[in-house]
Motif scaffolding. Structure first.
Motif, short mmCIF file in Angstrom:
data_model
loop_
_atom_site.label_atom_id
_atom_site.label_comp_id
_atom_site.label_asym_id
_atom_site.label_seq_id
_atom_site.Cartn_x
_atom_site.Cartn_y
_atom_site.Cartn_z
N ILE A 51 6.60 -0.34 -7.10
CA ILE A 51 6.98 0.70 -8.06
C ILE A 51 8.46 1.04 -7.84
O ILE A 51 8.90 1.22 -6.70
N SER A 52 9.20 1.12 -8.92
CA SER A 52 10.63 1.41 -8.83
C SER A 52 10.84 2.92 -8.71
O SER A 52 9.92 3.72 -8.86
N GLY A 53 12.09 3.29 -8.49
CA GLY A 53 12.43 4.71 -8.41
C GLY A 53 12.16 5.46 -9.70
O GLY A 53 11.88 6.67 -9.69
N SER A 54 12.20 4.74 -10.82
CA SER A 54 11.96 5.36 -12.12
C SER A 54 10.49 5.30 -12.52
O SER A 54 10.12 5.82 -13.57
N GLY A 55 9.67 4.64 -11.70
CA GLY A 55 8.24 4.61 -11.98
C GLY A 55 7.71 3.34 -12.60
O GLY A 55 6.51 3.24 -12.88
N SER A 56 8.56 2.35 -12.82
CA SER A 56 8.08 1.07 -13.36
C SER A 56 7.25 0.36 -12.29
O SER A 56 7.60 0.37 -11.11
N THR A 57 6.18 -0.27 -12.74
CA THR A 57 5.25 -0.90 -11.80
C THR A 57 5.06 -2.38 -12.10
O THR A 57 5.25 -2.84 -13.23
N ASN A 58 4.65 -3.09 -11.05
CA ASN A 58 4.32 -4.50 -11.20
C ASN A 58 3.21 -4.80 -10.21
O ASN A 58 3.21 -4.29 -9.08
N TYR A 59 2.26 -5.65 -10.63
CA TYR A 59 1.09 -5.94 -9.81
C TYR A 59 0.85 -7.44 -9.69
O TYR A 59 1.17 -8.21 -10.59
N ARG A 66 -7.50 -3.14 -11.27
CA ARG A 66 -8.32 -2.56 -10.20
C ARG A 66 -7.51 -1.63 -9.30
O ARG A 66 -8.03 -0.64 -8.80
N PHE A 67 -6.25 -1.97 -9.06
CA PHE A 67 -5.38 -1.19 -8.17
C PHE A 67 -4.34 -0.44 -8.99
O PHE A 67 -3.87 -0.93 -10.02
N THR A 68 -3.96 0.74 -8.50
CA THR A 68 -2.91 1.53 -9.13
C THR A 68 -1.95 2.04 -8.08
O THR A 68 -2.37 2.68 -7.10
N VAL A 78 4.30 6.92 -1.16
CA VAL A 78 3.74 5.99 -2.13
C VAL A 78 2.25 5.84 -1.85
O VAL A 78 1.82 5.90 -0.69
N PHE A 79 1.48 5.66 -2.92
CA PHE A 79 0.03 5.56 -2.82
C PHE A 79 -0.45 4.25 -3.44
O PHE A 79 0.20 3.70 -4.32
N LEU A 80 -1.59 3.79 -2.98
CA LEU A 80 -2.26 2.65 -3.60
C LEU A 80 -3.73 3.00 -3.76
O LEU A 80 -4.46 3.08 -2.76
N GLN A 81 -4.14 3.24 -4.99
CA GLN A 81 -5.55 3.49 -5.29
C GLN A 81 -6.22 2.15 -5.56
O GLN A 81 -5.81 1.43 -6.47
N MET A 82 -7.21 1.82 -4.76
CA MET A 82 -7.89 0.53 -4.86
C MET A 82 -9.34 0.76 -5.28
O MET A 82 -10.11 1.39 -4.55
N ASN A 83 -9.69 0.27 -6.46
CA ASN A 83 -11.05 0.39 -6.98
C ASN A 83 -11.68 -0.99 -7.13
O ASN A 83 -10.99 -2.01 -7.11
N SER A 84 -12.99 -1.00 -7.28
CA SER A 84 -13.73 -2.26 -7.46
C SER A 84 -13.33 -3.30 -6.41
O SER A 84 -13.04 -4.45 -6.73
N LEU A 85 -13.32 -2.88 -5.18
CA LEU A 85 -12.85 -3.74 -4.10
C LEU A 85 -13.77 -4.95 -3.91
O LEU A 85 -14.99 -4.86 -4.07
#
Length: 119
Positions: A51-59, A66-68, A78-85
């Motif tokens: 995630i960039s300083g402006s909030g842009s994301t890449n996965y 599944r992850f955010t 910084v956080f990583l929400q991991m679902n459907s593991l």
């Protein structure tokens, strides 16, 4: 100098969820990109999300949907929400950040936190 400290790893069953956190502390003027990487036994370390300083994301394709990744700039976290593991998500997860310290940009790594997905 700055430090990154991760938390939130553990053992979870397939289909479950975990939330990782990584807090930056120390002498920090600014933080640019923040990200999560992982390394499974016998594998190279790979990018999970950034995630960039402006909030842009890449996965990574393997975690899309599944992850955010998110960040709290006020708390340098910084956080990583991991679902459907899945079992293949089992790895040591490392936090990464580009930090401006004494007018120099430097990449920092956390110590890693173990995530194990198993029944």
């Amino acid at each position: 100098q700055a430090q990154l400290v991760e938390s939130g790893g553990g053992l979870v069953q397939p289909g479950g969820s975990l939330r990782l956190s990584c807090a930056a502390s120390g002498s920090i003027s600014s933080i640019n990109n923040m990200g999560w990487y992982r390394q499974a036994p016998g594998n190279q370390r790979e990018l999970v999300a950034i995630i960039s300083g402006s909030g842009s994301t890449n996965y990574a394709d393997s975690v899309k949907g599944r992850f955010t990744i998110s960040r709290d700039n006020a708390k340098n976290t910084v956080f990583l929400q991991m679902n459907s593991l899945k079992s293949e998500d089992t790895a040591v997860y490392y936090c990464n950040a580009n930090i401006l310290n004494n007018w120099i940009w430097k990449t920092y790594w956390g110590q890693g936190t173990q995530v194990t997905v198993s029944s």
